[in-house]
Scaffold this active site. Structure first.
Site, PDB file in Angstrom:
ATOM      1  N   GLU A 108      13.481  -9.312   4.691  1.00 38.19           N
ATOM      2  CA  GLU A 108      14.459  -8.922   3.054  1.00 38.19           C
ATOM      3  C   GLU A 108      16.368  -8.930   3.297  1.00 38.19           C
ATOM      4  O   GLU A 108      16.862  -9.373   2.987  1.00 38.19           O
ATOM      5  CB  GLU A 108      14.025  -8.896   1.502  1.00 38.19           C
ATOM      6  CG  GLU A 108      13.252  -9.708   1.271  1.00 38.19           C
ATOM      7  CD  GLU A 108      12.310  -8.866  -0.036  1.00 38.19           C
ATOM      8  OE1 GLU A 108      11.778  -7.699   0.174  1.00 38.19           O
ATOM      9  OE2 GLU A 108      11.802  -9.166  -0.630  1.00 38.19           O
ATOM     10  N   GLU A 128       4.161  -8.243   1.542  1.00 33.47           N
ATOM     11  CA  GLU A 128       4.179  -7.622  -0.267  1.00 33.47           C
ATOM     12  C   GLU A 128       2.716  -8.073  -0.761  1.00 33.47           C
ATOM     13  O   GLU A 128       2.104  -7.158  -1.073  1.00 33.47           O
ATOM     14  CB  GLU A 128       5.382  -7.478  -0.564  1.00 33.47           C
ATOM     15  CG  GLU A 128       6.246  -6.794  -0.726  1.00 33.47           C
ATOM     16  CD  GLU A 128       7.542  -7.607   0.606  1.00 33.47           C
ATOM     17  OE1 GLU A 128       6.584  -8.526   1.544  1.00 33.47           O
ATOM     18  OE2 GLU A 128       8.413  -7.474   0.488  1.00 33.47           O
TER      19      GLU A 128
HETATM   20  C1  3H9 Z   1       8.647  -4.128   0.249  1.00 32.29           C
HETATM   21  O1  3H9 Z   1       8.799  -4.459   0.992  1.00 32.29           O
HETATM   22  C2  3H9 Z   1       9.370  -4.067  -1.231  1.00 32.29           C
HETATM   23  C3  3H9 Z   1       9.410  -5.341  -1.201  1.00 32.29           C
HETATM   24  O2  3H9 Z   1      10.135  -6.418  -1.186  1.00 32.29           O
HETATM   25  C4  3H9 Z   1      11.263  -5.061  -2.257  1.00 32.29           C
HETATM   26  C5  3H9 Z   1      11.235  -3.351  -3.070  1.00 32.29           C
HETATM   27  C6  3H9 Z   1      12.450  -3.177  -4.533  1.00 32.29           C
HETATM   28  N1  3H9 Z   1       5.338   2.863   3.597  1.00 32.29           N
HETATM   29  O3  3H9 Z   1       0.296   1.208   9.949  1.00 32.29           O
HETATM   30  P1  3H9 Z   1      -0.107   2.183  10.541  1.00 32.29           P
HETATM   31  C7  3H9 Z   1       3.307   4.274   7.941  1.00 32.29           C
HETATM   32  S1  3H9 Z   1       6.938  -3.679   0.420  1.00 32.29           S
HETATM   33  C8  3H9 Z   1       5.788   3.928   3.913  1.00 32.29           C
HETATM   34  O4  3H9 Z   1      -0.505   3.045  11.062  1.00 32.29           O
HETATM   35  P2  3H9 Z   1       1.613   0.332  13.220  1.00 32.29           P
HETATM   36  C9  3H9 Z   1       1.377   4.543   8.030  1.00 32.29           C
HETATM   37  O5  3H9 Z   1       1.006   4.815   6.361  1.00 32.29           O
HETATM   38  C10 3H9 Z   1       6.550  -2.690   1.902  1.00 32.29           C
HETATM   39  N2  3H9 Z   1       4.887   3.998   4.805  1.00 32.29           N
HETATM   40  O6  3H9 Z   1       1.482   1.550  11.953  1.00 32.29           O
HETATM   41  C11 3H9 Z   1       1.607   5.542   8.710  1.00 32.29           C
HETATM   42  O7  3H9 Z   1       1.418   6.948   8.065  1.00 32.29           O
HETATM   43  P3  3H9 Z   1       0.793   7.767   8.988  1.00 32.29           P
HETATM   44  C12 3H9 Z   1       6.050  -4.108   2.548  1.00 32.29           C
HETATM   45  C13 3H9 Z   1       4.824   3.835   5.888  1.00 32.29           C
HETATM   46  O8  3H9 Z   1       1.864   0.601  14.031  1.00 32.29           O
HETATM   47  C14 3H9 Z   1       2.757   5.084   9.669  1.00 32.29           C
HETATM   48  O9  3H9 Z   1       3.842   4.566   8.698  1.00 32.29           O
HETATM   49  N3  3H9 Z   1       5.674  -4.130   4.089  1.00 32.29           N
HETATM   50  C15 3H9 Z   1       4.687   1.546   5.544  1.00 32.29           C
HETATM   51  O10 3H9 Z   1      -0.512   0.207  13.859  1.00 32.29           O
HETATM   52  C16 3H9 Z   1       2.150   4.187  10.472  1.00 32.29           C
HETATM   53  O11 3H9 Z   1       1.361   2.822  10.458  1.00 32.29           O
HETATM   54  C17 3H9 Z   1       4.861  -3.558   4.614  1.00 32.29           C
HETATM   55  O12 3H9 Z   1       3.285  -4.279   3.538  1.00 32.29           O
HETATM   56  C18 3H9 Z   1       5.800   1.702   4.255  1.00 32.29           C
HETATM   57  N4  3H9 Z   1       6.073   0.623   4.106  1.00 32.29           N
HETATM   58  O13 3H9 Z   1       1.619  -0.697  12.505  1.00 32.29           O
HETATM   59  C19 3H9 Z   1       3.606  -2.984   5.997  1.00 32.29           C
HETATM   60  N5  3H9 Z   1       4.453   1.258   6.564  1.00 32.29           N
HETATM   61  O14 3H9 Z   1       1.136   7.521  10.114  1.00 32.29           O
HETATM   62  C20 3H9 Z   1       3.061  -2.204   5.843  1.00 32.29           C
HETATM   63  C21 3H9 Z   1       3.851   2.469   7.439  1.00 32.29           C
HETATM   64  O15 3H9 Z   1       0.984   9.085   8.034  1.00 32.29           O
HETATM   65  N6  3H9 Z   1       3.668  -1.553   7.355  1.00 32.29           N
HETATM   66  N7  3H9 Z   1       3.765   3.274   6.926  1.00 32.29           N
HETATM   67  O16 3H9 Z   1      -0.554   7.383   8.462  1.00 32.29           O
HETATM   68  C22 3H9 Z   1       2.168  -2.228   8.142  1.00 32.29           C
HETATM   69  O17 3H9 Z   1       1.490  -3.489   8.110  1.00 32.29           O
HETATM   70  C23 3H9 Z   1       2.348  -1.575   9.660  1.00 32.29           C
HETATM   71  O18 3H9 Z   1       2.252  -0.261   9.228  1.00 32.29           O
HETATM   72  C24 3H9 Z   1       3.128  -1.478  10.585  1.00 32.29           C
HETATM   73  C25 3H9 Z   1       2.799  -0.763  11.788  1.00 32.29           C
HETATM   74  C26 3H9 Z   1       2.912  -3.417  11.177  1.00 32.29           C
HETATM   75  C27 3H9 Z   1       4.699  -1.960  10.323  1.00 32.29           C
END
Ligand code: 3H9
Length: 694
Positions: A108, A128
């Site tokens: 976004e 999301e």
């Molecule tokens: C959003 O954006 C809402 C908006 O539209 C509106 C707002 C108003 N936040 O997955 P990994 C942590 S909603 C906090 O193992 P990979 C994760 O817990 C969000 N923490 O790595 C982990 O921590 P730990 C929409 C986060 O390389 C570490 O980072 N976005 C977040 O296999 C490593 O993560 C998503 O839903 C976060 N957003 O994959 C994306 N993301 O090491 C969610 C990750 O302590 N994330 N962490 O266990 C993913 O899909 C994957 O993490 C990503 C990396 C592909 C980015």
């Protein structure tokens, strides 16, 4: 370089300002990032020397979205939608320079910038919906304006990302940068200035949505397409509504509408469950006594014993990951059959265009079939996947111990048997463990890594790491009958059998649990997995419906008759009047008075004992934490992720309520409902299962 906040800094390269975001691990848009972005753009606006801004991230990725950990806490200004309005309205060109994953709020941010460039490996997505939400910072309003609602809908409502190449093709990005991203993005910014390109504010684009306004069928068709996968989920429909809003409302109103839908989802239990589950799946790999830096054993070659359904599926997992497998069977005939099934599975995948014939050949080329156990001498990991017979397994492990090199890991795929007893057949119990794959093993993501009493730490760490490599979600469990998953599942199986005899109809049971969110009802599932699973002809005394049906030769879908009847080649259950008779007869024999069973009782009888067993498993140290049990249920037993898992669900219902119902059932139906001491303790202390998640 000037620090704006602890996560954002500003660098000047001539007339180009670079807004650097550095918030490891994934540059989530937490408070210091949002504040830094807003202040950074304000700074650039005021600075006459700056003509354009590049927004770029340090580390492995562009912003992967809002900081999910902040959700549910009081929001702190500036809010992301407001920061992105500042981006949108900035009078100087903003260029988002993307590497890694521009996800959620990250995407976004890019959409609110005026131009977008990316490295070839970048990905763009709005995941999301997988958190039970919708993009809440303008994503549902800007993306349809940029690429049209037809292309935006699947991105918003499924959350699946697109590659940089596809993003370029669809017009999501302006250029792919080969080589250094910062250099390329600065060069792009200079080009924008030199060519005096007008600012491309996505919010002002109208062509795509005007074209869609006269085609409401876009949404009707998409809803139809989405229906099956989205069953039970609230967020996908809200996503569609938000995109519909983009088409039918002016931008500012659309943003407001998106915000309302977002807030509603955020307050609901489904998103709470899905956000909890997001972290549960990441927590599961963390085992308290296994340090992160534990040295791993190199697994270059794998041996698999048994080319049946399980062995074949397990083999596919390894060769899919490029790891060669020696597949052992007792007879050439069985081996040929097993290899034939694997080849057929790959051919089906290839016929759907998901794999090339060359890929099929490559994978088949990684499998060496043999009838000699001795051929496993050089394997680094051997997985035994023969049928559930303790004597046979013991014999195999004795032989493996003599054949396999020192340091090789020996695993059993048993679903129930005592791994310690099997390990004791070898001189290397510290190298023995259980790897419990779920059927079909090439499809199901769950793997229970069963820790024997003597299994060494590096062996366990290696098992967890290899599981990740073959794309499984590994959950560490201890030794007990059925380990964690099947031990909990047995509770439901028992109650279903009893409920049928007490008066619940098969169709009712199936409907209630299907409506709860399971992919199929428990009766249909029993027919599918085979009623003879866990049935012993020698000891069967017609005491349960399972025994009665098996004794009558009704084994389930596989022979066309189980609880239901099936036409040849069909999976559609048809009522079997003869089974109704058997139920009535056994019910009478047991002296039961048949009664109407309410839907609410079915849920409680089928689910609360699972929760109670989970509590016992935790007390015994068989599982590391409650959320691990939830990961098992979501991935191995079709538990709907929007209900988090049985332990999350218990917290949602309230442990005091679960305990009260268990006590009531104990009084009415006996000690199988005796509450677990941990459940009693948590209620007494006013705590929930989540308090035990670490
Ligand atoms: C959003 O954006 C809402 C908006 O539209 C509106 C707002 C108003 N936040 O997955 P990994 C942590 S909603 C906090 O193992 P990979 C994760 O817990 C969000 N923490 O790595 C982990 O921590 P730990 C929409 C986060 O390389 C570490 O980072 N976005 C977040 O296999 C490593 O993560 C998503 O839903 C976060 N957003 O994959 C994306 N993301 O090491 C969610 C990750 O302590 N994330 N962490 O266990 C993913 O899909 C994957 O993490 C990503 C990396 C592909 C980015």
């Amino acid at each position: 370089m000037v620090a704006i906040t602890e996560a954002v800094s500003f660098e000047k390269q001539g007339e180009i300002g670079l807004l650097w975001i550095d918030n490891p691990p994934v540059n989530a848009l937490g408070y210091p990032v949002r504040k830094g972005m807003a202040d950074g753009i304000a700074m650039a606006q005021k600075d006459d020397g700056i003509k354009a801004v590049v927004v770029i991230c340090k580390g492995g990725t562009f912003c992967a979205g809002a900081d999910i950990r902040e959700f549910g806490k009081p929001p702190k200004e500036p809010h992301l939608p407001d920061v992105l309005t500042v981006f949108d309205q900035c009078g100087k060109p903003i260029i988002a320079a993307v590497h890694g994953t521009a996800f959620g709020g990250g995407f976004e941010t890019a959409l609110s910038s005026h131009f977008r460039v990316a490295v070839p490996t970048a990905q763009f997505g709005l995941p999301e919906v997988k958190l039970g939400l919708l993009p809440g910072a303008g994503g549902t309003q800007r993306l349809p304006r940029l690429i049209g609602p037809e292309k935006a809908l699947p991105m918003v409502a499924t959350g699946n990302p697109i590659s940089a190449a596809q993003a370029l093709k669809e017009g999501v990005i302006d250029e792919i940068i080969q080589g250094d991203l910062a250099e390329g993005a600065v060069a792009f910014a200079r080009k924008v200035l030199a060519e005096k390109r007008p600012l491309r504010r996505v919010s002002q684009m109208t062509e795509q949505i005007e074209a869609a306004r006269s085609k409401p069928e876009i949404f009707a068709n998409y809803r139809k397409q989405l229906a099956k996968a989205a069953r039970g989920f609230e967020a996908p429909e809200a996503c569609v509504q938000a995109v519909e809003g983009a088409v039918n409302k002016p931008f500012a109103e659309g943003l407001k509408y998106e915000r309302e839908l977002f807030q509603k989802l955020m307050m609901g239990s489904q998103s709470a469950a899905q956000r909890y589950y997001f972290f549960a799946e990441r927590q599961v790999a963390k085992i308290p006594d296994i340090p992160k830096d534990t040295p791993l054993i190199d697994i270059k070659k794998v041996g698999i014993i048994g080319a049946g359904t399980m062995g074949g599926g397990i083999t596919m997992n390894f060769v899919n990951a490029g790891i060669p497998v020696t597949l052992v069977e007792v007879k050439q005939e069985f081996l040929d059959r097993g290899l034939g099934v694997i080849k057929k599975n790959y051919d089906i995948t290839a016929s759907k265009g998901k794999m090339t014939p060359a890929d099929v050949d490559k994978r088949m080329g990684l499998i060496k079939g043999t009838t000699r156990l001795e051929d496993l001498a050089d394997a680094d990991l051997v997985i035994e996947a023969v049928f559930e017979n303790m004597d046979l397994k013991k014999e195999i492990f004795r032989k493996l111990d003599a054949i396999c090199r020192q340091g090789a890991i020996l695993a059993t795929n048993t679903s129930y048997l005592n791994v310690n007893e099997i390990a004791a057949q070898t001189q290397r119990p510290e190298y023995v463990l259980g790897l419990h794959f779920f059927s079909p093993a090439n499809v199901m993501r769950l793997l229970e890594v069963v820790r024997g009493a003597k299994t060494a730490i590096p062996v366990l760490a290696t098992a967890m790491a290899i599981a990740k490599k073959i794309k499984k979600i590994a959950v560490m469990v201890g030794v007990c009958h059925g380990f964690a998953g099947n031990r909990m599942f047995a509770q439901r199986k028992r109650e279903v059998d009893k409920l049928v005899l007490e008066g619940a109809s098969l169709a009712q049971l199936d409907k209630v649990m299907y409506d709860f969110g399971f992919p199929m009802g428990p009766i249909q599932l029993l027919d599918l997995i085979g009623l003879d699973l866990g049935w012993n002809k020698a000891t069967s005394k017609g005491e349960t419906m399972q025994q009665v049906l098996c004794e009558d030769g009704r084994l389930g879908l596989k022979n066309g008759k189980g609880y239901y009847n099936y036409d040849p080649g069909s999976r559609v259950p048809k009522p079997a009047p003869e089974v109704e008779q058997m139920i009535l007869e056994l019910s009478r024999k047991k002296g039961l008075t048949r009664r109407e069973v309410s839907d609410a009782e079915i849920i409680q009888r089928c689910i609360y004992p699972i929760i109670n067993e989970g509590a016992k498993i935790l007390e015994e140290g068989i599982a590391v934490r409650p959320s691990d049990l939830d990961v098992i249920w979501v991935n191995g037993y079709g538990w709907p992720v929007y209900r988090g898992g049985p332990m999350f669900y218990a917290d949602l219902v309230g442990l005091d309520k679960v305990l009260a119902v268990m006590k009531d059932f104990q009084e009415k139906y006996g000690d199988t409902f005796k509450p677990a001491p941990l459940l009693e303790k948590l209620v007494k202390e006013g705590k929930n299962f989540n308090s035990l998640n670490n």
